[in-house]
Design an enzyme around this catalytic site. Structure first.
Site, PDB file in Angstrom:
ATOM      1  N   ASP A 113       0.821  -1.202   0.000  1.00  0.00           N
ATOM      2  CA  ASP A 113       0.000   0.000   0.000  1.00  0.00           C
ATOM      3  C   ASP A 113       0.855   1.253   0.000  1.00  0.00           C
ATOM      4  O   ASP A 113       1.592   1.506   0.960  1.00  0.00           O
ATOM      5  CB  ASP A 113      -0.900  -0.023   1.238  1.00  0.00           C
ATOM      6  CG  ASP A 113      -1.879   1.134   1.274  1.00  0.00           C
ATOM      7  OD1 ASP A 113      -2.088   1.765   0.227  1.00  0.00           O
ATOM      8  OD2 ASP A 113      -2.435   1.395   2.356  1.00  0.00           O
ATOM      9  N   ASP A 151      -2.137   6.783  -5.791  1.00  0.00           N
ATOM     10  CA  ASP A 151      -2.430   5.740  -4.806  1.00  0.00           C
ATOM     11  C   ASP A 151      -2.613   4.386  -5.487  1.00  0.00           C
ATOM     12  O   ASP A 151      -3.468   4.238  -6.363  1.00  0.00           O
ATOM     13  CB  ASP A 151      -3.686   6.105  -4.020  1.00  0.00           C
ATOM     14  CG  ASP A 151      -3.993   5.115  -2.916  1.00  0.00           C
ATOM     15  OD1 ASP A 151      -3.040   4.561  -2.338  1.00  0.00           O
ATOM     16  OD2 ASP A 151      -5.173   4.895  -2.635  1.00  0.00           O
TER      17      ASP A 151
END
Length: 476
Positions: free
Chosen positions: A123, A352
């Site tokens: 992540d 992201d």
């Protein structure tokens, strides 16, 4: 929210959001190994294949949007937590995509001596590395690799609560640090926005990797959370997809790139191939330069660059600057202030890997939507779609003509993704504009991984820039 039928193309497109990042960790594949933490030779790097799983059922468009919305709300939530505690180093905005079922990537990380491999959620929107741990004495009843067995590793070392690294993680309330006790460990407690919890001991361990040159390199003292308690839907529900923890790739000091990056040039890059192609091409995540000595080249491809922007109130995230947006060559009348980060740390645009779709702040979204609706001449779909504001019927059209969406970035580079990165199939013969508005006044725009598909992105943390290219990653 209504669940819509899922077309084969969207199944494949969204299926790519559940790639597994798998390290080549088997020490037997190399004839040489090192038990030290010495840096590898110049231009050596970790090349990690992105593999395509067969066992996860892809989410519906409704599920993708719901997951993305939850994640975006969580990113905003933890950013405001950091602002509230900005004078303290003990509360960092460690927010993870592990709590949501869309857009997750997975990496197999090996910890301990002898190595124990685990599947972690990778992540770019979080810093903390944590793994589910077990304090079992007789561990024969545990399924293999379901938890890190600290007692079975000769190199496991809990950090002390007075170690400086302990100040970089959030701590449980009412747990004092006793400086006089020899074994007063560093306790961490990470709460997700939905009430889920991971807590345990912040520790250090040895990790083992294969480099691009074929050498096995061991790195001692990787700081990570050894999680003895996990509760709530974020970390125990089906959306976790069988992972045993989280691998933070953010900008903070305890993230994976921060801890290992300088050994490999302090940069990493990845390429998300179009998994609708057949045969399925291979994608890679590179830890390190991977491009040789020539500046501005990754994997032999010339890069375009835009500066990474520092937002001191959101130090985990990778911000970039958008200066203008174009649809079909027409520059949209969007004020530069719409894209800017204000004095309170609001706004801006984040790259992201943990979010599937792309979100634009509402003033920008409205202009983009209006221009697409004006320029696309295909008939509107008669199927009501509660998730997307603009859908067209492409029945009988083999190659529909769709305007190109482009973003002019700070530094003069132009990010120009192909239409399949923002028009996706939501049903048979139906394509929808896969953008969503951000309505929070304090919200930021976010470039999700479907929009990133087909590009090589290089996160150069020394030169504080993001590089990208279409060459060497996907078919133009």
């Amino acid at each position: 929210m209504r669940v819509m039928p899922l077309s084969p193309r969207l199944s494949l497109l969204l299926f790519s959001c559940f790639l597994i990042l798998t390290f080549l960790l088997d020490p037997t594949t190399s004839s040489s190994s090192s038990s030290t933490s010495q840096p590898p030779p110049a231009f050596d790097y970790l090349k990690l294949p992105l593999l395509h799983p067969n066992h996860h059922f892809p989410p519906t468009p409704s599920e993708v949007l719901l997951s993305d919305t939850h994640r975006l709300n969580s990113l905003h939530h933890h950013r405001h937590l950091h602002r509230k505690n900005s004078t303290s180093t003990a509360h960092l905005p460690l927010t993870s995509g592990a709590s949501f079922g869309a857009g997750q990537y997975f990496v197999s990380l090996s910890l301990g001596t002898p190595p124990q491999p685990f599947l972690l959620v990778a992540d770019t929107g979080s810093d903390l590395i944590w793994v589910t741990c077990s304090a079992c004495r007789n561990c024969s009843s545990r399924p293999p690799n379901s938890a890190f067995l600290a007692r079975h590793s000769t190199t496991f070392s809990p950090s002390h609560c007075y170690d400086s690294v302990c100040q970089l993680v959030p701590h449980p309330h009412r747990v004092p640090c006793n400086h006089t006790r020899r074994h007063s460990t560093c306790r961490y407690e990470y709460s997700y926005s939905d009430g889920s919890l991971s807590s345990g001991i912040f520790s250090r361990e040895t990790t083992t990797f294969n480099t691009s040159s074929g050498k096995v390199v061991k790195f001692r003292d990787l700081a990570f959370g050894c999680g003895f308690r996990a509760s709530g839907p974020s970390v125990t529900g089906p959306s976790f997809n069988g992972a045993q923890g989280v691998l933070g790739l953010g900008l903070g000091p305890i993230s994976f790139p921060s801890q290992l990056g300088r050994k490999f040039g302090n940069k990493f890059s990845y390429c998300l191939m179009d998994y609708t192609l057949s045969p399925t091409p291979t994608s890679y995540l590179l830890i390190g330069g991977g491009g040789g000595p020539e500046d501005g080249v990754v994997g032999g491809a010339k890069m375009s660059y835009t500066p990474l922007i520092n937002n001191s109130l959101s130090p985990t995230f990778y911000y970039i600057g958008i200066e203008a947006a174009y649809v079909g060559g027409i520059k949209l009348r969007i004020s530069p202030s719409v894209w800017a980060i204000d004095d309170l740390g609001n706004g801006g645009t984040v790259m992201d890997s943990g979010t599937t779709l792309t979100f634009l702040v509402k003033p920008a979204y409205d202009k983009v939507l209006q221009e697409f609706m004006r320029r696309v001449k295909l008939p509107k779909s008669d199927r009501r779609n509660p998730n997307f504001d603009f859908c067209v019927n492409v029945s009988g059209v083999s190659r529909p003509s769709l305007p190109r969406l482009r973003f002019k970035l700070a530094g003069g580079s132009m990010f120009s993704p192909p239409p399949q990165n923002y028009f996706i199939d939501t049903a048979e013969n139906v394509k929808c504009l896969a953008l969503q508005p951000v309505v929070l006044p304090s919200g930021f725009s976010l470039i999700g991984n479907v929009m990133q598909q087909g590009f090589m992105f290089e996160f150069d943390r020394d030169r504080w820039r993001l590089g990208f290219t279409r060459r060497g990653c996907a078919v133009s």
